[in-house]
Motif scaffolding. Sequence first.
Motif, PDB file in Angstrom:
ATOM      1  N   TYR A  94      24.793  37.328  27.252  1.00 46.44           N
ATOM      2  CA  TYR A  94      26.128  37.239  27.831  1.00 46.44           C
ATOM      3  C   TYR A  94      26.112  37.819  29.245  1.00 46.44           C
ATOM      4  CZ  TYR A  94      28.182  35.707  23.470  1.00 46.44           C
ATOM      5  OH  TYR A  94      28.513  34.972  22.353  1.00 46.44           O
ATOM      6  N   TYR A  95      26.692  37.075  30.170  1.00 48.73           N
ATOM      7  CA  TYR A  95      26.737  37.462  31.574  1.00 48.73           C
ATOM      8  C   TYR A  95      28.182  37.596  32.042  1.00 48.73           C
ATOM      9  CZ  TYR A  95      21.924  35.683  31.601  1.00 48.73           C
ATOM     10  OH  TYR A  95      20.597  35.446  31.332  1.00 48.73           O
ATOM     11  N   CYS A  96      28.443  38.620  32.810  1.00 45.11           N
ATOM     12  CA  CYS A  96      29.721  38.644  33.511  1.00 45.11           C
ATOM     13  C   CYS A  96      29.487  38.169  34.942  1.00 45.11           C
ATOM     14  CB  CYS A  96      30.364  40.026  33.495  1.00 45.11           C
ATOM     15  SG  CYS A  96      29.579  41.268  34.517  1.00 45.11           S
ATOM     16  N   ALA A  97      30.540  37.653  35.549  1.00 47.74           N
ATOM     17  CA  ALA A  97      30.420  37.101  36.891  1.00 47.74           C
ATOM     18  C   ALA A  97      31.719  37.312  37.650  1.00 47.74           C
ATOM     19  CB  ALA A  97      30.081  35.619  36.828  1.00 47.74           C
ATOM     20  N   SER A  98      31.579  37.500  38.934  1.00 47.73           N
ATOM     21  CA  SER A  98      32.733  37.694  39.808  1.00 47.73           C
ATOM     22  C   SER A  98      32.968  36.422  40.608  1.00 47.73           C
ATOM     23  CB  SER A  98      32.474  38.869  40.760  1.00 47.73           C
ATOM     24  OG  SER A  98      33.598  39.099  41.574  1.00 47.73           O
ATOM     25  N   ALA A  99      34.202  35.945  40.548  1.00 51.01           N
ATOM     26  CA  ALA A  99      34.520  34.658  41.166  1.00 51.01           C
ATOM     27  C   ALA A  99      34.713  34.764  42.675  1.00 51.01           C
ATOM     28  CB  ALA A  99      35.784  34.090  40.520  1.00 51.01           C
ATOM     29  N   ARG A 100      34.718  33.601  43.304  1.00 48.36           N
ATOM     30  CA  ARG A 100      34.967  33.518  44.749  1.00 48.36           C
ATOM     31  C   ARG A 100      36.459  33.621  45.050  1.00 48.36           C
ATOM     32  NH1 ARG A 100      30.227  31.146  46.811  1.00 48.36           N
ATOM     33  NH2 ARG A 100      28.992  30.102  45.213  1.00 48.36           N
ATOM     34  N   PHE A 101      37.279  33.468  44.011  1.00 49.46           N
ATOM     35  CA  PHE A 101      38.724  33.367  44.209  1.00 49.46           C
ATOM     36  C   PHE A 101      39.467  34.330  43.285  1.00 49.46           C
ATOM     37  CE2 PHE A 101      37.335  29.672  46.282  1.00 49.46           C
ATOM     38  CZ  PHE A 101      36.584  28.893  45.415  1.00 49.46           C
ATOM     39  N   THR A 102      40.800  34.326  43.442  1.00 53.27           N
ATOM     40  CA  THR A 102      41.630  35.151  42.561  1.00 53.27           C
ATOM     41  C   THR A 102      41.959  34.450  41.256  1.00 53.27           C
ATOM     42  OG1 THR A 102      43.651  34.288  43.555  1.00 53.27           O
ATOM     43  CG2 THR A 102      42.731  36.284  44.529  1.00 53.27           C
ATOM     44  N   TYR A 103      41.925  33.115  41.281  1.00 49.41           N
ATOM     45  CA  TYR A 103      42.384  32.376  40.110  1.00 49.41           C
ATOM     46  C   TYR A 103      41.212  32.095  39.180  1.00 49.41           C
ATOM     47  CZ  TYR A 103      40.719  28.564  43.062  1.00 49.41           C
ATOM     48  OH  TYR A 103      39.974  27.766  43.882  1.00 49.41           O
ATOM     49  N   ARG A 104      41.534  31.743  37.967  1.00 50.01           N
ATOM     50  CA  ARG A 104      40.531  31.528  36.946  1.00 50.01           C
ATOM     51  C   ARG A 104      39.793  30.207  37.159  1.00 50.01           C
ATOM     52  NH1 ARG A 104      44.814  30.091  32.098  1.00 50.01           N
ATOM     53  NH2 ARG A 104      44.963  27.885  32.602  1.00 50.01           N
ATOM     54  N   SER A 105      38.546  30.183  36.742  1.00 45.45           N
ATOM     55  CA  SER A 105      37.732  28.985  36.817  1.00 45.45           C
ATOM     56  C   SER A 105      36.673  29.052  35.723  1.00 45.45           C
ATOM     57  CB  SER A 105      37.056  28.865  38.184  1.00 45.45           C
ATOM     58  OG  SER A 105      36.122  27.805  38.170  1.00 45.45           O
ATOM     59  N   SER A 106      36.344  27.896  35.161  1.00 46.55           N
ATOM     60  CA  SER A 106      35.293  27.831  34.151  1.00 46.55           C
ATOM     61  C   SER A 106      33.981  27.287  34.721  1.00 46.55           C
ATOM     62  CB  SER A 106      35.741  26.962  32.977  1.00 46.55           C
ATOM     63  OG  SER A 106      36.009  25.647  33.425  1.00 46.55           O
ATOM     64  N   SER A 107      33.966  27.008  36.017  1.00 40.73           N
ATOM     65  CA  SER A 107      32.769  26.429  36.633  1.00 40.73           C
ATOM     66  C   SER A 107      31.857  27.522  37.187  1.00 40.73           C
ATOM     67  CB  SER A 107      33.166  25.492  37.768  1.00 40.73           C
ATOM     68  OG  SER A 107      32.014  25.079  38.488  1.00 40.73           O
ATOM     69  N   PRO A 108      30.597  27.553  36.773  1.00 38.56           N
ATOM     70  CA  PRO A 108      29.679  28.579  37.295  1.00 38.56           C
ATOM     71  C   PRO A 108      29.565  28.563  38.822  1.00 38.56           C
ATOM     72  CG  PRO A 108      28.706  27.497  35.393  1.00 38.56           C
ATOM     73  CD  PRO A 108      29.943  26.730  35.742  1.00 38.56           C
ATOM     74  N   SER A 109      29.765  27.420  39.438  1.00 37.07           N
ATOM     75  CA  SER A 109      29.636  27.327  40.894  1.00 37.07           C
ATOM     76  C   SER A 109      30.750  28.069  41.627  1.00 37.07           C
ATOM     77  CB  SER A 109      29.620  25.862  41.334  1.00 37.07           C
ATOM     78  OG  SER A 109      30.846  25.237  40.999  1.00 37.07           O
ATOM     79  N   ASP A 110      31.806  28.433  40.910  1.00 37.87           N
ATOM     80  CA  ASP A 110      32.900  29.189  41.519  1.00 37.87           C
ATOM     81  C   ASP A 110      32.672  30.698  41.451  1.00 37.87           C
ATOM     82  OD1 ASP A 110      35.522  26.901  40.486  1.00 37.87           O
ATOM     83  OD2 ASP A 110      34.406  27.045  42.363  1.00 37.87           O
ATOM     84  N   TYR A 111      31.498  31.102  40.987  1.00 42.47           N
ATOM     85  CA  TYR A 111      31.163  32.522  40.860  1.00 42.47           C
ATOM     86  C   TYR A 111      29.973  32.833  41.755  1.00 42.47           C
ATOM     87  CZ  TYR A 111      34.308  32.468  36.893  1.00 42.47           C
ATOM     88  OH  TYR A 111      35.419  32.341  36.103  1.00 42.47           O
TER      89      TYR A 111
END
Length: 124
Positions: A94-111
């Motif tokens: 299990y990995y945690c990731a910090s997004a590029r944005f404030t809103y939620r996203s399920s795409s790995p490319s947005d992290y």
Amino acid sequence: QVQLVESGGGLLQAGGSLRLSCAASGRTFSAYAMGWFRQAPGKEREFVAVISASASSTYYAESVKGRFTVSRDNAKNTVYLQMNSLKSEDTAVYYCASARFTYRSSSPSDYNYWGQGTQVTVSS
């Protein structure tokens, strides 16, 4: 330098519970959505859950909906994943990731920042 450090993984029997934690440093934690992903052996990394920057919104993969809960404590720069009613198919890193944005996203490319992962093994 952004760092994400997961903890809380382990080995347990099906039906049990675990809480994963992810401590963040190096950026303004409260400004970005945080996600959880997992990768099982021989499979691609898949989305698990995400929480928006303000914690006002969450989103889950269908496979974990109703069993997993994502939360965050912006004062502690930490995001959590409470996992209940675990199944053998939840076994993964299990990995945690910090997004590029404030809103939620399920795409790995947005992290753009990822932790090193923590192993969760569920025996049936």
